[in-house]
Each structure stands twice: as C-alpha cells, then as structure tokens.
Design an enzyme around this catalytic site. Structure first.
Site, PDB file in Angstrom:
ATOM      1  N   LYS A   1       7.392  32.912 -20.812  1.00  0.00           N
ATOM      2  CA  LYS A   1       6.588  31.842 -20.894  1.00  0.00           C
ATOM      3  C   LYS A   1       5.988  31.565 -22.364  1.00  0.00           C
ATOM      4  CE  LYS A   1       3.750  34.689 -17.901  1.00  0.00           C
ATOM      5  NZ  LYS A   1       3.310  34.866 -16.421  1.00  0.00           N
TER       6      LYS A   1
ATOM      7  N   LYS B   1       3.616  41.702 -30.497  1.00  0.00           N
ATOM      8  CA  LYS B   1       2.803  40.529 -30.401  1.00  0.00           C
ATOM      9  C   LYS B   1       2.237  40.335 -31.940  1.00  0.00           C
ATOM     10  CE  LYS B   1      -0.381  38.155 -28.080  1.00  0.00           C
ATOM     11  NZ  LYS B   1       0.155  36.923 -28.036  1.00  0.00           N
TER      12      LYS B   1
ATOM     13  N   LYS C   1      15.123  37.710 -23.407  1.00  0.00           N
ATOM     14  CA  LYS C   1      14.139  37.737 -21.970  1.00  0.00           C
ATOM     15  C   LYS C   1      13.374  36.303 -21.998  1.00  0.00           C
ATOM     16  CE  LYS C   1       9.445  39.536 -21.634  1.00  0.00           C
ATOM     17  NZ  LYS C   1       8.450  40.085 -22.017  1.00  0.00           N
TER      18      LYS C   1
HETATM   19  P1  TYM Z   1       3.607  39.812 -17.264  1.00  0.00           P
HETATM   20  O1  TYM Z   1       2.376  38.879 -16.945  1.00  0.00           O
HETATM   21  O2  TYM Z   1       4.147  39.451 -18.633  1.00  0.00           O
HETATM   22  O3  TYM Z   1       4.705  39.958 -16.322  1.00  0.00           O
HETATM   23  C1  TYM Z   1       4.664  40.127 -15.112  1.00  0.00           C
HETATM   24  C2  TYM Z   1       5.898  40.768 -14.327  1.00  0.00           C
HETATM   25  O4  TYM Z   1       7.098  40.068 -14.889  1.00  0.00           O
HETATM   26  C3  TYM Z   1       8.081  40.744 -15.375  1.00  0.00           C
HETATM   27  N1  TYM Z   1       8.710  39.770 -16.212  1.00  0.00           N
HETATM   28  C4  TYM Z   1      10.178  40.128 -16.340  1.00  0.00           C
HETATM   29  N2  TYM Z   1      10.937  40.769 -15.637  1.00  0.00           N
HETATM   30  C5  TYM Z   1      12.463  40.762 -15.657  1.00  0.00           C
HETATM   31  N3  TYM Z   1      12.762  39.684 -16.784  1.00  0.00           N
HETATM   32  C6  TYM Z   1      11.917  38.946 -17.612  1.00  0.00           C
HETATM   33  N4  TYM Z   1      12.237  37.922 -18.342  1.00  0.00           N
HETATM   34  C7  TYM Z   1      10.517  39.112 -17.221  1.00  0.00           C
HETATM   35  N5  TYM Z   1       9.494  38.441 -17.691  1.00  0.00           N
HETATM   36  C8  TYM Z   1       8.378  38.934 -17.004  1.00  0.00           C
HETATM   37  C9  TYM Z   1       7.399  41.722 -16.138  1.00  0.00           C
HETATM   38  O5  TYM Z   1       7.909  43.009 -16.327  1.00  0.00           O
HETATM   39  C10 TYM Z   1       6.140  42.113 -14.963  1.00  0.00           C
HETATM   40  O6  TYM Z   1       6.314  43.148 -14.153  1.00  0.00           O
HETATM   41  N6  TYM Z   1       0.907  44.042 -18.387  1.00  0.00           N
HETATM   42  C11 TYM Z   1       1.488  43.273 -17.277  1.00  0.00           C
HETATM   43  C12 TYM Z   1       0.779  42.629 -16.021  1.00  0.00           C
HETATM   44  C13 TYM Z   1      -0.090  43.772 -15.676  1.00  0.00           C
HETATM   45  C14 TYM Z   1       0.298  44.708 -14.551  1.00  0.00           C
HETATM   46  C15 TYM Z   1      -0.852  45.676 -14.374  1.00  0.00           C
HETATM   47  C16 TYM Z   1       1.701  45.240 -14.118  1.00  0.00           C
HETATM   48  C17 TYM Z   1      -1.451  44.188 -15.882  1.00  0.00           C
HETATM   49  N7  TYM Z   1      -1.755  45.327 -15.173  1.00  0.00           N
HETATM   50  C18 TYM Z   1      -0.668  46.969 -13.700  1.00  0.00           C
HETATM   51  C19 TYM Z   1       1.652  46.315 -13.456  1.00  0.00           C
HETATM   52  C20 TYM Z   1       0.613  47.250 -13.114  1.00  0.00           C
HETATM   53  C21 TYM Z   1       2.096  41.991 -17.767  1.00  0.00           C
HETATM   54  O7  TYM Z   1       1.926  41.678 -18.943  1.00  0.00           O
HETATM   55  O8  TYM Z   1       3.228  41.332 -17.118  1.00  0.00           O
END
Ligand code: TYM
Length: 335
Positions: free
Chosen positions: A201, A111, A198
């Site tokens: 968004k 980040k 990856k």
């Molecule tokens: P976030 O919002 O960035 O992404 C949500 C979920 O999508 C998966 N993901 C991907 N998987 C495969 N390929 C990709 N290109 C890709 N982009 C996103 C992420 O691995 C995630 O599973 N910190 C988390 C949100 C969160 C969370 C939690 C998750 C907050 N509290 C508790 C699990 C349990 C996040 O930023 O995900």
C-alpha cells in the site's frame, strides 16, 4: 492448545497481499488455536499519520478482519493501543536489544532507502526499535505461532532472539520461541500489478487490489496492469511483470485456468487482454462476498465498538498475566 498472535498496521485498506500472507491464515487458525489478532496502531505511528486518518484506518482494518471471516467469539480481536502492557514489555525488552542489530534490520534499511532519508540521524527511535515493539506484541501472549507474510521473517527471528536472551539472562525457560507461519508451509509474497515484487500500500496504490475495492475498480486496476508485447520463443522465461500476473492467478484462479494460460504462454499464443479479464473476474469472485460484508459493517459502529471492547478485555487479561510474571522474573517487585 497453541497460542497464535498476529497484527496488521492500519496504514490503509487491506489488500490481497495482506489477505494471502496473513489474514487467510488467521481465519484458518481460529478454529484450532488460542488466537489473538490486533490492529497495530502503535506501529503505524512511526510514519506519523494524521490523527483523523489513523482513526479511520483502524476502523477499516477491524471491518476488513470481520468481513473476511474473523469471528470475535473464536478469536480475540483488539487494538494494540488498548494494551498498555505491550508498551511496558516493549520497554523491558529494549534493555535486551542491541542498537547494532536494530540498525541492521532489513525493513529499516528499506525504509531509509524508499523514503530517501539521507542522514540516518533522522531515523526516529520508534522506527529503529520497531522490531522490539513487534516482539512485545508477540511475547505478551507468549505465542507459539505467528501467521505473517514473507517480509516479516526477519522480525520473527529477532523476536526469538529477544525471547531467548531474556530466558538466558534471567535463567528461566519462560518465553517460547515463536515461529512465522503459513498454512502452505512456505511464507508467501504476493506481487503487485505494477511489476513490483510485493503488493504494497505504501509503494503504489495502482499495484494493490483491496478487499474493499468494488468489482468495477478491480476490473480497471487489473486491465491497467503492466505487461509486454508477449513471448517470442516457446517456454520463454517470464519477465517480472508477467510472472506477477501468473502468481496472482495462482492465488485466486482455479488450477485449470492457470494451466490454460501457462500453456498459452509457453506456445506464444497468450493474449494478455484475455488473461487480465479472466484474472479480474476471478479476483472479483473471490473478493465479492468480503466486499459486500465490508459495506454492511462500515455503518455498524455500535457493533464494532462492542467487538473492540470485548477483545481488549480478553487480551488485557492475558497481557497482565505476562507482565506480572516478567516483572517478578526481572526482580521488579512491590516492597
Ligand atoms: P503489515 O501491516 O505491513 O502487513 C500485515 C501482514 O500482511 C503481510 N503482507 C504480505 N504478505 C504477502 N504478500 C504481500 N505483498 C504482503 N504485504 C503484506 C505481512 O507480511 C504481514 O503479515 N510489522 C507488521 C505488523 C505487526 C505484527 C506484529 C505482525 C506488528 N506487530 C506482531 C505479527 C506479529 C507489519 O508491518 O505488517
């Protein structure tokens, strides 16, 4: 029955990465586990979204959840901020988290690099303690499994560390040690259309295919995907952008289609235009039913409110129990 918890930040529409990394597993798990899936709105505040945009995105994620197949009668669907208990557990877990380990988190370092933050003093404390809040989300329901993509692996390791530290410090065997989970056994990382490893968004809109993209938009995006002038030797190693197209094809197309284009590539006969056309049509085939449901649900605010309220009530029951027990273990008792 096992407990499953996961969430997605409301930073925009959900894309194929979110689907294959997370959502697809949520849907499969809701038939066999006690599932809690939420919209991680607190987490998205680390990057200060506009209030109106946040509100809109929260709704979009809930719509995408339901359209993709999450059933509010099987899974508990809720907004993270509807559970103040999570905020309390986050505070309590912060006492067990070391600033050194938080500063070393890969997601924080990335980040800082991506946002070109020159001075680490400018990292807000919410960003620094992001993994603690994520641990609170997971431990508030004492989860066994957490379906996530590959990029969340380290956050899960940290969750286990905090849980273990809590158990050790208070000499209890209270928290389970939850694991990152994918049905395919390996965590996945879906690449972008722009040559990035990856789909994301925040990086580049054009790299993402959203579940809510219309067929025309998907065709346009895929046809613009980065390629090169093609292989010149048989069985040549694929450059990243081309490998990405094959990875995406592996996710949405049949094994026969994939094999056909692999063969063409290996014989130096591949025509990327044809391959992209096929990829776009396979993506559309896959997203079209979800896309249609999204259009339907978007205008159904009453239903969405009902789902969110029902989910919040159920989630708070489970969260209140955890916080009560944790308070007792720590020694916070009413006199
Ligand atoms: P976030 O919002 O960035 O992404 C949500 C979920 O999508 C998966 N993901 C991907 N998987 C495969 N390929 C990709 N290109 C890709 N982009 C996103 C992420 O691995 C995630 O599973 N910190 C988390 C949100 C969160 C969370 C939690 C998750 C907050 N509290 C508790 C699990 C349990 C996040 O930023 O995900």
């Amino acid at each position: 029955m096992e407990t499953v918890v996961s969430g997605i930040r409301p930073t925009g529409f959900l894309h194929l990465g979110n689907y294959f990394g997370a959502l697809r597993n949520f849907i499969k798990m809701q038939d066999e586990a006690n599932c809690f899936f939420f919209v991680a709105d607190y987490h998205s505040l680390t990057t200060h979204p506009k209030a109106s945009a946040l509100n809109e995105h929260v709704k979009n994620v809930l719509v995408d959840y339901l359209a993709a197949g999450l059933d509010p009668e099987k899974s508990t669907l809720y907004m993270q901020s509807d559970l103040p208990e999570t905020a309390e557990l986050y505070l309590l877990l912060n006492m067990l988290a070391y600033t050194g380990e938080l500063r070393r988190t890969t997601s924080l370092k990335e980040k800082i690099k991506n946002d070109k933050i020159n001075n680490e003093d400018n990292v807000n404390a919410g960003l620094l303690t992001y993994p603690v809040l994520q641990a609170a989300d997971i431990l508030i329901h004492n989860a066994d499994k957490v379906p996530v993509g590959k990029d969340q692996e380290q956050h899960l390791e940290m969750t286990r560390d905090f849980a273990q530290r809590f158990n050790y410090r208070y000499e209890v065997d209270y928290f389970k040690l939850p694991v990152a989970y994918n049905f395919g056994n390996e965590l996945v990382k879906i690449p972008g259309l722009d040559g990035s490893t990856k789909m994301s968004k925040s990086d580049n809109e054009a790299s993402c295919v959203y579940l809510s993209d219309s067929p025309e938009i998907i065709r346009k995006k895929v046809m613009k995907a980065v390629t090169d002038s093609g292989p010149i030797e048989s069985h040549q190693e694929k450059p990243q952008a081309i490998e990405n197209l094959f990875q995406l094809m592996k996710a949405v197309s049949t094994p026969e289609t994939l094999q056909f284009f692999e063969g063409q590539y290996d014989n130096c006969q591949v025509r990327y235009g044809d391959m992209k056309k096929q990829l776009a049509e396979d993506m559309i085939l896959f997203t079209a039913p979800i896309y249609e449901k999204i259009l339907e649900l978007r205008n159904n605010d009453d239903y969405l409110r009902k789902v969110a309220k029902q989910g919040a009530d159920k989630a708070r029951e489970s969260a209140a129990k955890t916080v009560k027990e944790v308070r007792e273990i720590i020694g916070i008792r009413s006199l």
